[in-house]
Enzyme design. Structure first.
Site, short mmCIF file in Angstrom:
data_model
loop_
_atom_site.label_atom_id
_atom_site.label_comp_id
_atom_site.label_asym_id
_atom_site.label_seq_id
_atom_site.Cartn_x
_atom_site.Cartn_y
_atom_site.Cartn_z
N SER A 144 -12.89 -44.50 63.76
CA SER A 144 -12.21 -44.75 63.57
C SER A 144 -11.56 -43.91 62.30
O SER A 144 -10.49 -44.27 62.26
CB SER A 144 -11.18 -45.75 64.53
N GLU A 145 -12.78 -44.48 61.71
CA GLU A 145 -13.05 -44.09 60.15
C GLU A 145 -13.12 -42.88 59.57
O GLU A 145 -13.92 -42.46 58.79
CB GLU A 145 -13.23 -44.81 59.26
N GLY A 197 -16.67 -48.49 68.29
CA GLY A 197 -16.87 -49.34 69.40
C GLY A 197 -18.21 -49.69 69.14
O GLY A 197 -18.34 -50.77 69.96
N HIS A 235 -19.35 -54.42 56.77
CA HIS A 235 -19.02 -55.88 56.99
C HIS A 235 -19.95 -56.72 56.35
O HIS A 235 -19.69 -57.45 56.54
CB HIS A 235 -17.66 -56.27 57.61
N HIS A 291 -12.00 -55.98 53.80
CA HIS A 291 -12.31 -54.95 54.64
C HIS A 291 -13.97 -55.30 54.95
O HIS A 291 -14.60 -56.27 55.53
CB HIS A 291 -11.57 -53.58 54.63
N GLY A 346 -18.79 -51.19 61.14
CA GLY A 346 -18.93 -50.77 60.23
C GLY A 346 -19.29 -49.63 61.36
O GLY A 346 -18.86 -48.87 62.21
N ASN A 347 -19.95 -48.50 60.17
CA ASN A 347 -20.19 -47.42 61.16
C ASN A 347 -20.48 -46.52 59.54
O ASN A 347 -20.71 -46.07 58.92
CB ASN A 347 -18.66 -46.53 60.73
N HIS A 378 -21.14 -47.19 56.45
CA HIS A 378 -19.60 -48.54 55.62
C HIS A 378 -20.31 -49.84 56.94
O HIS A 378 -20.85 -49.80 57.58
CB HIS A 378 -18.82 -48.22 56.82
#
Length: 214
Positions: A75-76, A46, A97, A158, A30-31, A95
């Site tokens: 990265s997103e 990370g 999971h 995802h 997630g982010n 975001h």
């Protein structure tokens, strides 16, 4: 770092902690981000959302270039940027999971059954974006297009991504979506879930209009 910047960083750290406590961001998945001045403040690549530190937060421009921070941005980052560019009313993106909503994502089932008034009120439905490699341009294209009409989108195989007017709004929507998915799954185990009637759904949509949600 000024007081305003520190306050915003602290809000991201606290949001990550809440997501971790609710088991909605296992491991380093997630982010989260917020719109910050004319840039984006986002978690580093990370990082574990439940254990964020101030130096895990990065400030980037809308092209993903680092303006301030010691780590690489998520990265997103391009997906977050696209959502902000599409929606001036969205100022925070989360975001995750989260296990229950992700169960629907991996079975390619949108969360569209109108079985709970809160879900209808806040989301209408949560559509499913076609699978693409995480952090890819294809993922951005497949997912962001749904934000023209929706505030939350399942990402096939995802997780889920949600936009809000601010970080609290995005977090509360994430909690609502995860609870809805959990209730939906449990209802399938205990019997056949009963949808709200068309009349009841229309009443909820009318309430959304009155409260400025639509």
């Amino acid at each position: 770092m000024d007081i305003f910047e520190r306050k915003k960083i602290k809000s991201l750290v606290e949001c990550g902690k809440r997501l971790g406590e609710k088991n909605m961001s296992p491991g380093t998945s997630g982010n989260i981000s917020i719109r910050y001045k004319n840039n984006i403040m986002i978690t580093g690549s990370g990082t574990a959302l439940g254990y964020l530190k101030e130096n895990d937060i990065v400030i980037t421009d809308f092209e993903g270039n680092i303006i301030k921070g010691r780590k690489k941005p998520s990265s997103e980052k391009h997906l977050h940027a696209r959502i902000y560019q599409m929606r001036n009313d969205i100022n925070a993106v989360v975001h995750c999971h989260a296990p229950y909503v992700s169960a629907f994502a991996v079975t390619h089932k949108p969360l569209s059954a109108p079985i709970i008034s809160e879900n209808v009120f806040y989301f209408g439905e949560i559509p499913l974006a076609e699978y693409a490699m995480p952090s890819s341009d294809e993922l951005v294209e497949n997912t962001a297009k749904f934000f023209d009409k929706h505030d939350a989108v399942l990402m096939a195989n995802h997780g889920i991504i949600i936009g809000g007017k601010d970080l609290d709004d995005a977090y509360y929507k994430m909690e609502t979506a995860e609870a809805y998915a959990q209730i939906y799954l449990c209802s399938l185990l205990t019997g056949s879930p009963v949808n709200l009637s068309k009349e009841h759904i229309e009443e909820i949509y009318e309430l959304r209009k009155i409260m400025g949600k639509a």
